[in-house]
Design a protein around this motif. Structure first.
Motif, PDB file in Angstrom:
ATOM      1  N   PHE A 171       0.854  -1.193   0.000  1.00 56.72           N
ATOM      2  CA  PHE A 171       0.000   0.000   0.000  1.00 56.72           C
ATOM      3  C   PHE A 171       0.890   1.243   0.000  1.00 56.72           C
ATOM      4  O   PHE A 171       1.768   1.393   0.847  1.00 56.72           O
ATOM      5  N   LEU A 172       0.659   2.100  -0.986  1.00 57.80           N
ATOM      6  CA  LEU A 172       1.476   3.315  -1.105  1.00 57.80           C
ATOM      7  C   LEU A 172       0.576   4.536  -1.174  1.00 57.80           C
ATOM      8  O   LEU A 172      -0.479   4.502  -1.827  1.00 57.80           O
ATOM      9  N   GLY A 173       1.009   5.620  -0.527  1.00 56.10           N
ATOM     10  CA  GLY A 173       0.283   6.887  -0.658  1.00 56.10           C
ATOM     11  C   GLY A 173       0.838   7.628  -1.854  1.00 56.10           C
ATOM     12  O   GLY A 173       2.054   7.733  -2.009  1.00 56.10           O
ATOM     13  N   ARG A 174      -0.043   8.111  -2.723  1.00 57.16           N
ATOM     14  CA  ARG A 174       0.451   8.883  -3.875  1.00 57.16           C
ATOM     15  C   ARG A 174       0.136  10.355  -3.621  1.00 57.16           C
ATOM     16  O   ARG A 174      -1.021  10.747  -3.534  1.00 57.16           O
ATOM     17  N   ASP A 175       1.191  11.164  -3.509  1.00 57.19           N
ATOM     18  CA  ASP A 175       0.985  12.592  -3.232  1.00 57.19           C
ATOM     19  C   ASP A 175       0.490  13.296  -4.488  1.00 57.19           C
ATOM     20  O   ASP A 175       1.148  13.254  -5.521  1.00 57.19           O
ATOM     21  N   VAL A 176      -0.681  13.927  -4.371  1.00 56.61           N
ATOM     22  CA  VAL A 176      -1.168  14.763  -5.470  1.00 56.61           C
ATOM     23  C   VAL A 176      -0.902  16.201  -5.045  1.00 56.61           C
ATOM     24  O   VAL A 176      -1.517  16.713  -4.109  1.00 56.61           O
ATOM     25  N   LEU A 177       0.056  16.839  -5.699  1.00 53.45           N
ATOM     26  CA  LEU A 177       0.482  18.172  -5.259  1.00 53.45           C
ATOM     27  C   LEU A 177      -0.354  19.252  -5.934  1.00 53.45           C
ATOM     28  O   LEU A 177      -0.510  19.254  -7.149  1.00 53.45           O
ATOM     29  N   VAL A 178      -0.883  20.150  -5.111  1.00 57.76           N
ATOM     30  CA  VAL A 178      -1.664  21.269  -5.670  1.00 57.76           C
ATOM     31  C   VAL A 178      -1.097  22.579  -5.116  1.00 57.76           C
ATOM     32  O   VAL A 178      -0.752  22.652  -3.936  1.00 57.76           O
ATOM     33  N   PRO A 179      -0.975  23.621  -5.959  1.00 59.94           N
ATOM     34  CA  PRO A 179      -0.432  24.896  -5.463  1.00 59.94           C
ATOM     35  C   PRO A 179      -1.334  25.491  -4.379  1.00 59.94           C
ATOM     36  O   PRO A 179      -2.555  25.539  -4.526  1.00 59.94           O
ATOM     37  N   GLY A 180      -0.725  25.938  -3.272  1.00 63.16           N
ATOM     38  CA  GLY A 180      -1.492  26.507  -2.169  1.00 63.16           C
ATOM     39  C   GLY A 180      -1.644  28.012  -2.317  1.00 63.16           C
ATOM     40  O   GLY A 180      -1.023  28.640  -3.166  1.00 63.16           O
ATOM     41  N   MET A 181      -2.466  28.597  -1.438  1.00 60.15           N
ATOM     42  CA  MET A 181      -2.723  30.039  -1.495  1.00 60.15           C
ATOM     43  C   MET A 181      -1.541  30.838  -0.916  1.00 60.15           C
ATOM     44  O   MET A 181      -1.221  31.903  -1.386  1.00 60.15           O
ATOM     45  N   ALA A 182      -0.939  30.295   0.148  1.00 62.58           N
ATOM     46  CA  ALA A 182       0.182  31.016   0.769  1.00 62.58           C
ATOM     47  C   ALA A 182       1.439  30.151   0.643  1.00 62.58           C
ATOM     48  O   ALA A 182       1.802  29.435   1.567  1.00 62.58           O
ATOM     49  N   PRO A 183       2.076  30.210  -0.513  1.00 61.33           N
ATOM     50  CA  PRO A 183       3.197  29.286  -0.744  1.00 61.33           C
ATOM     51  C   PRO A 183       4.415  29.605   0.133  1.00 61.33           C
ATOM     52  O   PRO A 183       4.720  30.762   0.393  1.00 61.33           O
ATOM     53  N   LYS A 184       5.087  28.534   0.575  1.00 67.44           N
ATOM     54  CA  LYS A 184       6.316  28.695   1.359  1.00 67.44           C
ATOM     55  C   LYS A 184       7.528  28.770   0.429  1.00 67.44           C
ATOM     56  O   LYS A 184       8.580  29.242   0.799  1.00 67.44           O
ATOM     57  N   LEU A 185       7.366  28.254  -0.802  1.00 72.79           N
ATOM     58  CA  LEU A 185       8.468  28.279  -1.768  1.00 72.79           C
ATOM     59  C   LEU A 185       8.256  29.425  -2.740  1.00 72.79           C
ATOM     60  O   LEU A 185       7.113  29.773  -3.045  1.00 72.79           O
ATOM     61  N   SER A 186       9.337  30.020  -3.250  1.00 73.51           N
ATOM     62  CA  SER A 186       9.183  31.069  -4.259  1.00 73.51           C
ATOM     63  C   SER A 186       8.573  30.446  -5.517  1.00 73.51           C
ATOM     64  O   SER A 186       8.699  29.235  -5.742  1.00 73.51           O
ATOM     65  N   TRP A 187       7.948  31.266  -6.363  1.00 78.79           N
ATOM     66  CA  TRP A 187       7.173  30.723  -7.511  1.00 78.79           C
ATOM     67  C   TRP A 187       8.019  29.856  -8.430  1.00 78.79           C
ATOM     68  O   TRP A 187       7.580  28.815  -8.901  1.00 78.79           O
TER      69      TRP A 187
END
Length: 629
Positions: free
Chosen positions: A577-593
């Motif tokens: 059993f593996l979790g597959r991360d579905v990444l979605v851009p957040g409203m307050a990003p911690k990383l630069s664009w």
């Protein structure tokens, strides 16, 4: 670089002839083919119509002392002492320096230096095949000038063929490398000696006074000359990187007893030829030989440059795997091309990227002289990174006094910085290539690392600690069904998200459950004794921690099968059993664009965990998890 032969431990028995041959084939290809272009590129900076005694003797003196100070003193005698459990190379040195350092900011700075060095090494991996193959095929112009127009197409054909055969593994090709390189060194040494015997005064160039005289007479121009002279030490980093496969002793022995004398004889022979016949300046390497042997020499040089390129390509595969294991690159396909030798690997994505890069460089620069300006920056940049990291390791691990560490490695760093600065003036002519490559790769690697760290902290916020979950389990009404479920989790103290999702949707738990965590250690290889750690957490529930070094590729099913004595379950019937991360851009990003964009692209192109951990795809259940970033 990926060739595990019998490692001869430093100070152990005398290395066998087979090991010394293998060392010649794998380690010395790059530095061994430098005479094709280093002296010629250095001479181009003076007036080719009137080459003077001062210029030739000064250049030979600079080349001789570069080989002695940078390769022999810095790499062969000093840096090669700093091995990470037998492994060498910039990333092994980085891991060592981090281990002996204190403070987060210091460790981050060391990581950045190591990654910059590794990225420049990739730049080297693109330029070496291009310049080496081109300079060898250009020998055709000397033996048959009418073939001049075929140099580019032949070079590209050789390069494409070289990358096309990578998937078969280097083991098969490797067996012929040693004897070919031994013949190469012997022939270039003898052809140099043939020219030295009638002109023995050329040997006076070993005196540093000639190098000093050249610098005094030409001042500013001498600085530019250093940028070309550095080409004679390309491949010095390979001596250190290949240490894990052969041990330090055979590398030192073959350098001091065979490779260094042959290289010096060839360079001095080229110098004697120029003084006797100044018109030979157009290609002193090939004009050293009588005309009847020139065509066979072009063929031998082409084979030798293919070998030199092979060493850098397999080195790039090794460095890429180390970067994956250290968390600086996303997962990529790693194919093992040998059933016996763990180090022989093939990384298709890296192979394709290198092949495209090399062909584009050949088409853009067209001649080896043009490419020489791009080469120096990659090489000297890696030298600088190595000098800084070695200073830290020798001070902390070998307990050198601060004065000793700073004076020795500070001195070497100053020499490296002079060479590096001399190459920066060639940025416009082509030096920008490795810089752009290096900066781009550094941006990718640091973005990937930051993105992964951010995901981990987000995941911890939303995850449930394992202890309370297990405490509540006996009272809960969860139905246990027959079979074995393996849950992959990056943190052994938390409940895997895939388990929580499975309970939410299917409302059942298997009778036997394994929580498997893969931990990467900053050692090259983990001993079989330390590979796995098993603990029973509750009836039918076990935690398995599997450890891998940065030179290894994980194989989960095989590692679990090795534990059948400790676990009373049939691993071959397991469901993963593996979790597959579905990444979605957040409203307050911690990383630069731009970092976020890079991270998302890399995440989408990463090889699935199933393929990377060699889990059979027909036994996998994937459950998607949305994560905002």
């Amino acid at each position: 670089m990926s060739h595990h032969h019998e490692p001869t431990k430093p100070g152990s028995t005398k290395p066998s002839l087979g090991v010394l041959m293998a060392v010649l084939g794998v380690v010395y290809g790059d530095i061994g083919t430098s005479p094709l272009y280093a002296f010629k590129a250095s001479l181009q900076l003076f007036d080719p119509a009137s080459t003077t005694h001062v210029e030739v003797m000064g250049l030979l003196s600079l080349i001789f002392w570069s080989l002695i100070v940078i390769v022999t003193l810095k790499y062969v005698f000093l840096v090669m002492r700093a091995d990470n459990r037998g492994e060498g190379g910039i990333l092994a040195l980085m891991a060592l320096a981090q281990r002996v350092s204190v403070g987060r900011s210091v460790k981050s700075a060391i990581a950045l230096i190591g990654i910059a060095g590794a990225c420049l090494f990739f730049g080297d991996g693109v330029i070496t095949p291009a310049i080496s193959v081109l300079s060898a095929v250009e020998g055709l112009e000397v033996s048959a000038p009418e073939l001049k127009f075929y140099v580019l197409p032949i070079s590209i054909a050789v390069i494409v063929a070289l990358f096309a055969v990578q998937y078969t593994g280097t083991g098969r090709v490797g067996r012929i490398f040693g004897p070919v390189m031994a013949a190469w060194f012997l022939i270039i040494g003898l052809s140099g000696l043939r020219e030295i015997i009638p002109h023995p005064f050329i040997l006076l160039a070993v005196s540093p006074s000639y190098a000093i005289a050249l610098c005094i007479q030409y001042k500013g121009l001498a600085f530019f000359v250093l940028g070309a002279v550095v080409l004679c030490v390309t491949g010095a980093e390979a001596l250190y990187a290949d240490m894990g496969h052969f041990g330090a002793r055979p590398i030192r022995l073959s350098w001091l007893a065979f490779v260094l004398p042959c290289l010096i004889l060839n360079y001095f022979g080229q110098g004697a030829l120029i003084l006797r016949d100044p018109s030979a300046v157009q290609n002193p390497f090939f004009l050293l030989d009588p005309s009847w042997i020139r065509l066979p020499m072009v063929l031998l040089a082409t084979v030798a440059t293919v070998i030199a390129s092979q060493a850098v390509i397999s080195g790039a595969f090794s460095v890429a795997r180390q970067c994956m294991q250290l968390g600086f690159l996303p997962r990529m396909t790693v194919r093992h091309t040998s059933t016996i030798e763990e180090g022989q690997i093939y990384v298709p994505q890296i192979n394709t990227a290198l092949a495209v890069g090399v062909v584009l460089l050949v088409l853009a620069f067209k001649t080896s002289d043009n490419l020489a300006s791009a080469y120096g920056i990659a090489v000297t940049g890696t030298f600088l990174c190595t000098a800084v990291l070695a200073m830290v390791v020798f001070r902390r691990q070998f307990h050198w006094s601060r004065a000793a560490a700073v004076s020795v490695f500070g001195g070497l760093f100053l020499i490296d910085i002079v060479f590096f600065s001399a190459n920066t003036v060639k940025v416009v002519e082509g030096g920008w290539v490795p810089l752009v490559l290096g900066l781009g790769l550094t941006a990718m690697m640091t973005s990937w690392k930051q993105g992964r760290d951010l995901l981990l902290s987000r995941w911890k916020q939303s995850s449930m600690p394992l202890a309370p979950f297990l405490a509540r389990l006996p009272q809960s009404r969860i139905i246990r069904v027959p079979g074995l479920a393996v849950f992959m989790t990056s943190n052994p103290d938390y409940v895997p998200t895939s388990l929580l999702h499975n309970l939410k949707h299917n409302k059942v738990l298997h009778e036997n459950v394994l929580f498997v965590t893969v931990q990467n250690e900053d050692v090259p290889e983990v001993s079989p004794r330390r590979r796995a750690e098993v603990a029973q957490l509750a009836p039918g529930i076990h935690r398995v921690i599997l450890r891998y070094g940065f030179m290894e590729s994980p194989n989960i099913p095989r590692a679990l099968e090795d534990l059948t004595g400790q676990l009373d379950v049939r691993v071959t019937q397991a469901s993963y059993f593996l979790g597959r991360d579905v990444l979605v851009p957040g409203m307050a990003p911690k990383l630069s664009w731009w970092r976020r964009a890079l991270f998302l692209v890399m995440a989408r192109n990463a090889v699935p965990a199933t393929e990377f951990f060699r889990i059979p795809s027909d036994r996998v259940v994937e459950l998607g998890v949305r994560i905002t970033i």
